[in-house]
Design an enzyme around this catalytic site. Structure first.
Site, short mmCIF file in Angstrom:
data_model
loop_
_atom_site.label_atom_id
_atom_site.label_comp_id
_atom_site.label_asym_id
_atom_site.label_seq_id
_atom_site.Cartn_x
_atom_site.Cartn_y
_atom_site.Cartn_z
N ASP A 149 47.83 34.20 36.86
CA ASP A 149 47.91 32.94 37.61
C ASP A 149 47.23 31.78 36.90
O ASP A 149 46.52 31.97 35.92
CB ASP A 149 47.32 33.14 39.03
CG ASP A 149 46.02 33.95 39.03
OD1 ASP A 149 45.41 34.11 37.96
OD2 ASP A 149 45.62 34.41 40.11
N ASN B 175 39.75 38.72 50.94
CA ASN B 175 40.79 38.85 51.98
C ASN B 175 41.93 39.76 51.52
O ASN B 175 42.96 39.84 52.17
CB ASN B 175 41.34 37.45 52.33
CG ASN B 175 41.96 36.75 51.13
OD1 ASN B 175 42.03 37.32 50.03
ND2 ASN B 175 42.41 35.54 51.32
N HIS C 43 43.55 39.44 48.58
CA HIS C 43 44.56 38.84 47.70
C HIS C 43 44.53 39.48 46.31
O HIS C 43 43.49 39.95 45.85
CB HIS C 43 44.45 37.31 47.64
CG HIS C 43 43.29 36.75 46.88
ND1 HIS C 43 42.64 35.60 47.27
CD2 HIS C 43 42.65 37.15 45.76
CE1 HIS C 43 41.68 35.34 46.40
NE2 HIS C 43 41.66 36.26 45.48
N GLU D 27 48.14 35.42 48.66
CA GLU D 27 47.23 35.43 49.80
C GLU D 27 47.87 36.18 50.97
O GLU D 27 49.09 36.37 50.99
CB GLU D 27 46.93 33.98 50.23
CG GLU D 27 46.25 33.12 49.16
CD GLU D 27 44.78 33.48 48.92
OE1 GLU D 27 44.24 34.35 49.62
OE2 GLU D 27 44.18 32.90 48.00
#
Ligand code: F6R
Length: 246
Positions: free
Chosen positions: A68, A137, A139, A144
């Site tokens: 990313d 979380n 990801h 996400e």
């Protein structure tokens, strides 16, 4: 199938992760590595650089694709993932710059940036080993929690909490990126092998959810339960809630 390697601490985790990556490079010198940024893999990159300096590793034929990149950050910005990779690995080993690939954060047209990166992913002919970290979380990359797994490279709006957390690294709020380009879940799942590095008590809860909970896009990393070859290299603190199950 998910295998767990329990390590004593961050340094032990880094060495054992570097062992897996080294083995990949030695057994296939022209391998394709999928790489991650963040705090978790920094120690492993450091060990790889040391092994290169000792003459034990050769990156001259290695090809890399990163997960990313922030949209709109120039490569010279020390918060860009391009900068991170050069600082932690590419600038310190004999990898060829043209063999390293990161989504083009400075391409303003999101559709073009993602299509171009998907074309690169296809052209390298498949990732042999994908290194991943995991967010609190769940990801992976910038995928996400959401209602549906996104398959290919796409542009994501960063969560408000991520933007706020990043604010400290930038001169003003206006400079903080609000979007990023990321490989999708299918891109990640297509890797032959996946190695995930996880450190610290703060990740213990998500480790349990991701690997022992339901497979759901609400916990993106849970999809890794369906991959045939995942190795989680994690310290005892991160594994605290699952020690009796690994
Ligand atoms: C990094 C990336 C992220 C991180 C994750 C964990 O390229 O894609 O998914 O792996 O946010 O970050 P750290 O390692 O800083 O806890």
């Amino acid at each position: 199938m998910v295998k767990f390697i329990k390590t004593k601490n961050y340094d032990d985790m880094s060495r054992k992760t570097a062992n897996l990556i080294s083995a990949q490079i030695i057994s296939k010198p022209d391998c394709v590595l999928g790489l991650a940024t963040g705090s978790s893999p920094i120690g492993a990159y450091k060990v790889l650089v040391e092994r290169y300096e000792q003459g034990d590793l050769d990156f001259s034929k290695v090809v890399t694709v990163n997960l990313d990149e922030y949209k709109g950050l120039p490569r010279t910005n020390d918060q860009s993932y391009y900068y991170f990779m050069n600082d932690n690995l590419f600038g310190k080993v004999n990898i060829k710059a043209e063999n390293t690939h990161i989504p083009d954060g400075m391409e303003p047209d999101s559709d073009k940036a993602c299509a171009d990166y998907n074309a690169i992913l296809r052209s390298v002919g498949g990732v042999d080993l994908q290194l991943l970290g995991i967010g609190h979380n769940g990801h992976i990359g910038f995928n996400e929690p959401c209602d549906e797994f996104e398959k290919d490279t796409h542009c994501v709006e960063l969560a408000e909490s991520t933007i706020q957390a990043n604010a400290r690294f930038f001169a003003s709020m206006a400079d903080v990126p609000t979007k990023a380009y990321t490989m999708g879940i299918r891109n990640i799942m297509e890797a032959k092998k996946i190695v995930m590095v996880i450190s610290g008590a703060g990740k213990a809860e998500i480790v349990e959810k991701a690997f022992f909970g339901p497979i759901t896009p609400a916990v993106p990393a849970s999809v890794l339960q369906l991959h045939p070859d995942v190795t989680v290299v994690a310290d005892e603190a991160a594994l605290a809630r699952v020690l009796d199950r690994i």
